[in-house]
Design an enzyme around this catalytic site. Structure first.
Site, PDB file in Angstrom:
ATOM      1  N   SER A 142       5.377   2.998 -11.582  1.00 17.72           N
ATOM      2  CA  SER A 142       4.366   3.328 -10.776  1.00 17.72           C
ATOM      3  C   SER A 142       3.679   4.828 -11.303  1.00 17.72           C
ATOM      4  O   SER A 142       3.396   4.869 -12.233  1.00 17.72           O
ATOM      5  CB  SER A 142       4.763   3.074  -9.338  1.00 17.72           C
ATOM      6  OG  SER A 142       3.410   2.891  -8.541  1.00 17.72           O
ATOM      7  N   ASP A 272       2.568  -8.165  -7.640  1.00 20.87           N
ATOM      8  CA  ASP A 272       2.365  -6.903  -7.602  1.00 20.87           C
ATOM      9  C   ASP A 272       0.983  -6.213  -7.114  1.00 20.87           C
ATOM     10  O   ASP A 272       0.088  -6.733  -7.482  1.00 20.87           O
ATOM     11  CB  ASP A 272       2.582  -6.293  -9.138  1.00 20.87           C
ATOM     12  CG  ASP A 272       3.235  -5.025  -9.242  1.00 20.87           C
ATOM     13  OD1 ASP A 272       3.099  -4.114  -8.574  1.00 20.87           O
ATOM     14  OD2 ASP A 272       3.675  -4.681 -10.361  1.00 20.87           O
ATOM     15  N   HIS A 299       6.608  -5.409  -6.727  1.00 15.41           N
ATOM     16  CA  HIS A 299       6.167  -4.039  -7.380  1.00 15.41           C
ATOM     17  C   HIS A 299       7.593  -3.361  -7.987  1.00 15.41           C
ATOM     18  O   HIS A 299       7.694  -2.400  -8.771  1.00 15.41           O
ATOM     19  CB  HIS A 299       5.997  -2.985  -6.391  1.00 15.41           C
ATOM     20  CG  HIS A 299       5.194  -1.856  -6.972  1.00 15.41           C
ATOM     21  ND1 HIS A 299       4.224  -1.871  -8.008  1.00 15.41           N
ATOM     22  CD2 HIS A 299       5.769  -0.579  -6.744  1.00 15.41           C
ATOM     23  CE1 HIS A 299       3.980  -0.490  -8.239  1.00 15.41           C
ATOM     24  NE2 HIS A 299       4.800   0.394  -7.435  1.00 15.41           N
TER      25      HIS A 299
END
Length: 320
Positions: A142, A272, A299
């Site tokens: 991320s 996601d 995610h």
């Protein structure tokens, strides 16, 4: 409903905290070392906490440096990746980025202090401290993927062998667009809580807990490793300083991706927030890129499809 750039940055800061965790087995991957590294920046000395699985000095494999999400979180929610030290004999270096968790907190700093340059300098300092600069790999999740991509583009490190961009983004506009799309399926209170962002951390945190039951991670229950990472921002003694800074406002790396010179693995999940269109530019513009979607994950595929994630990453790191 349009999500602005400032909110996009805030959403990214929280989203990587709300990974859901299963029980983590660390018995087979003993911690070899942990401590802090001095980090001098603009004439001041701070301290970066690290935790290493495996033995850097004796391993024949390059060390994998793992960049956590946030900013403002901790490495804890990424601990399944530590199993690579056993699964693939890869030493794994985790660290808590400055401003969060066990590293130096700087609540008094102006928002302008927090920048990508700062975090890249911290990363480079860590790599040099452990003397792995001649041969190392990077995995960024991320927000950590933003740092990994920026490091590869800006620093052009000769020793970087492989880059893994896991559940990340190529621009804040794409991330914001994805969030705006996905939140339409949620009740009004969740939507309004997300829009409120870090202006109202309690409301925002509660909204994102519900949002991430679908798009953060589908594993239950949440273990203590997750709770620790989450509470670094939203706990009673949480520090919202870094999460509130507009670090990713109007950020994009798309027009610079052609400068990444190493084999790159792009990962996202079927549900996601890093939807296909959010990560597609990496595959399109990085010269040597491959892309895999973990269809049964959101995610955090390192929890949701843990064994397969470790196998895919381990195999990629073994490529010459």
């Amino acid at each position: 409903m349009i999500v602005g750039a400032r909110l996009c940055s805030t959403l990214l800061a929280l989203f990587t905290t709300v990974a859901c965790f299963g029980a983590i087995a660390t018995a087979s991957s003993p911690v070899i070392n942990e401590g802090t590294v001095p980090f001098v920046y603009e004439g001041e000395t701070y301290h970066t906490y690290y935790k290493i699985f495996g033995n850097i000095s004796t391993s024949s494999r390059s060390a994998l440096v793992v960049l956590h999400g946030g900013p403002g979180l901790s490495h804890d929610y990424l601990l399944p990746i530590a199993e690579l030290a056993t699964y693939a004999s890869v030493p794994v270096i985790f660290y808590d980025q400055i401003g969060g968790a066990r590293s130096t907190h700087l609540r008094e700093k102006d928002p302008s202090f927090w920048s990508i340059d700062l975090f890249l300098d911290e990363l480079m300092n860590l790599i040099l401290h452990f003397a792995v600069q001649d041969s190392f790999d990077l995995l960024g999740h991320s927000w950590g993927g933003v740092l990994g991509a920026e490091y590869a583009v800006r620093k052009q490190p000769e020793g970087l062998k492989h880059l893994i961009l896991s559940n990340t983004l190529a621009s804040s506009e794409l991330w914001g667009r994805s969030t705006a799309q996905l939140m339409q399926a949620f009740p009004e209170d969740v939507q309004q809580g997300i829009i409120a962002g870090m202006v109202d951390p309690n409301r925002f945190g509660e909204a994102m807990r519900k949002f991430n039951q679908v798009h953060g991670c589908t594993v239950r229950p949440m273990p203590k490793e997750f709770m620790y990472s989450f509470e670094q921002i939203f706990g009673k003694d949480g520090d919202t300083t870094v999460a509130s800074a507009p670090i990713l406002q109007d950020w994009s790396i798309i027009d610079r991706l052609h400068r990444i010179r190493v084999p790159t693995l792009v990962i996202n999940g079927g549900s996601d927030i890093a939807q296909d269109f959010v990560v597609a530019p990496f595959y399109q513009y990085v010269p040597d890129a491959r892309w895999i979607t973990f269809e049964n994950s959101s995610h955090t595929p390192f929890w949701e499809e843990r064994e397969r994630y470790l196998q895919v990453v381990g195999n990629f790191l073994a490529l010459e």
